[in-house]
Design a protein around this motif. Structure first.
Motif, PDB file in Angstrom:
ATOM      1  N   UNK A  39      23.851  34.604  56.522  1.00 35.35           N
ATOM      2  CA  UNK A  39      24.178  33.521  55.588  1.00 35.35           C
ATOM      3  C   UNK A  39      24.066  34.074  54.185  1.00 35.35           C
ATOM      4  N   UNK A  40      25.181  34.131  53.491  1.00 37.23           N
ATOM      5  CA  UNK A  40      25.219  34.775  52.180  1.00 37.23           C
ATOM      6  C   UNK A  40      24.452  33.954  51.143  1.00 37.23           C
ATOM      7  N   UNK A 318      33.060  28.926  45.377  1.00 36.04           N
ATOM      8  CA  UNK A 318      34.397  28.347  45.190  1.00 36.04           C
ATOM      9  C   UNK A 318      34.965  28.612  43.804  1.00 36.04           C
ATOM     10  N   UNK A 319      34.150  29.135  42.888  1.00 32.28           N
ATOM     11  CA  UNK A 319      34.623  29.468  41.540  1.00 32.28           C
ATOM     12  C   UNK A 319      35.010  30.946  41.423  1.00 32.28           C
ATOM     13  N   UNK A 320      35.409  31.556  42.536  1.00 26.96           N
ATOM     14  CA  UNK A 320      35.754  32.977  42.536  1.00 26.96           C
ATOM     15  C   UNK A 320      36.880  33.293  41.557  1.00 26.96           C
ATOM     16  N   UNK A 342      25.810  26.824  45.315  1.00 23.30           N
ATOM     17  CA  UNK A 342      25.470  26.501  43.932  1.00 23.30           C
ATOM     18  C   UNK A 342      26.393  25.394  43.432  1.00 23.30           C
ATOM     19  N   UNK A 343      25.814  24.392  42.801  1.00 25.14           N
ATOM     20  CA  UNK A 343      26.638  23.299  42.283  1.00 25.14           C
ATOM     21  C   UNK A 343      27.109  23.619  40.870  1.00 25.14           C
ATOM     22  N   UNK A 344      28.156  22.936  40.442  1.00 25.47           N
ATOM     23  CA  UNK A 344      28.674  23.145  39.099  1.00 25.47           C
ATOM     24  C   UNK A 344      27.626  22.818  38.054  1.00 25.47           C
TER      25      UNK A 344
END
Length: 349
Positions: A39-40, A318-320, A342-344
């Motif tokens: 799990x990353x 998701x912000x890659x 991680x959340x925004x």
């Protein structure tokens, strides 16, 4: 919590800009006999991914594929023949591709343990970049206390680790970086040159009139001749990338072929005694026994406080695409890290 069945991963669907970067859910399977499902906790963002986005990285997979050079995470499942690792252990690995995913399967022999007290983002900063920096200094150039080195692009992930590692070895560091990075780099003890506004060879000659003992050059073939001329007798030029050719057209291998040609010519001249003992070589990091030994040592240094990686940004997985844009912009000093979950709201600005 049971074994997961699906996970989020980032995919390069083609070549171009960040419009080809997307995320998807993928089904997870039982690890292979010698596989370990992780799990990353953190995955690094490197210039290699920028090159892959443009089809300029040596040997990259064909799209679509999951990028991601390195990761740190927790083991959630092991294969039937895995005996050296257990569920719950924290580990690091350098798969070259595939790390930008919530869950990643890695071969058991390719893992390195991560101390529990080390933050995941801090740990991943020394996987690709830290080992590269250490091996450039101590395996490729074999620098010694009292020597002087020149590091091109010292504001990146490798340079910001190479500087403190060199200082710890008693080595004087001259580095090139854009002016906006200088404030963040001064604490590293680097003698800085603004490569955009200053004449780098002239400034190096002022700072080190007899030449430098090693030059670390990630820029590519057009930079190598100037770097070679800056060497002191007995010095070493190490080429370890071709960053300046990112926007080139033609096959990805062309600049590397030109680099090999230059290095081979200098090596031939050295063998004939015509270089004053100067030598040149090409370096790239490999996931082998030396890599694992060096990474374990660097992680111990981080755990003890001897080495403090500079983290530029922590962003959600998701912000890659945003992370790649930030990397290309050159506005960040240090390592950009992707953190699944991680959340925004928690993102560092």
């Amino acid at each position: 919590m049971g074994t997961p069945t699906t996970g989020t991963e980032i995919v390069f669907t083609g070549l171009g800009g960040t419009e080809v970067v997307t995320s998807r859910r993928n089904a997870l399977s039982t690890p292979k006999p010698h596989g370990v499902l992780i799990r990353t906790e953190a995955a690094g963002v490197a210039f290699a991914e920028v090159q892959m986005l443009h089809g300029r990285y040596p040997g990259q997979p064909k799209a679509p594929f999951v990028p991601g050079y390195d990761l740190v995470g927790e083991i959630v499942e092991v294969g039937s023949e895995v005996t050296s690792w257990r569920v719950g252990q924290r580990v690091a690995a350098m798969p070259v591709t595939g790390a930008w995913a919530e869950y990643v399967e890695i071969r058991d022999r390719d893992l390195v343990p991560v101390p529990d007290e080390v933050d995941a983002a801090t740990a991943v900063a020394v996987v690709l970049n830290g080992v590269t920096a250490w091996q450039l200094l101590h395996r490729a150039a074999k620098v010694r206390s009292g020597q002087t080195i020149l590091v091109h692009g010292i504001g990146g992930g490798v340079g910001t680790l190479l500087a403190p590692l060199a200082a710890a070895a008693g080595v004087r560091v001259i580095g090139t970086a854009s002016a906006h990075r200088h404030d963040a780099l001064r604490d590293l003890g680097v003698e800085l040159i603004d490569h955009r506004t200053e004449d780098v060879p002239s400034r190096v000659a002022e700072l080190a009139p007899g030449g430098v003992d090693a030059v670390f050059d990630p820029l590519g073939p057009e930079s190598l001749d100037a770097s070679w001329r800056l060497l002191a007798p007995g010095g070493t030029l190490v080429a370890y990338g071709s960053a300046a050719t990112l926007r080139d057209t033609g096959p990805w291998w062309r600049p590397y072929l030109r680099m090999v040609g230059r290095l081979a010519r200098w090596e031939l001249l050295r063998l004939f005694g015509s270089t004053g003992g100067r030598r040149a070589r090409m370096y790239y990091v490999r996931s082998n026994a030396e890599f694992r030994t060096d990474l374990a040592m660097l992680l111990r240094m981080v755990a003890s406080g001897q080495l403090r990686p500079l983290i530029a940004r922590r962003l959600p997985l998701e912000s890659a695409a945003r992370a790649l844009d930030l990397h290309v912009s050159g506005s960040q000093t240090g390592r950009i890290v992707l953190v699944p979950g991680l959340s925004a709201e928690d993102t560092e600005t």
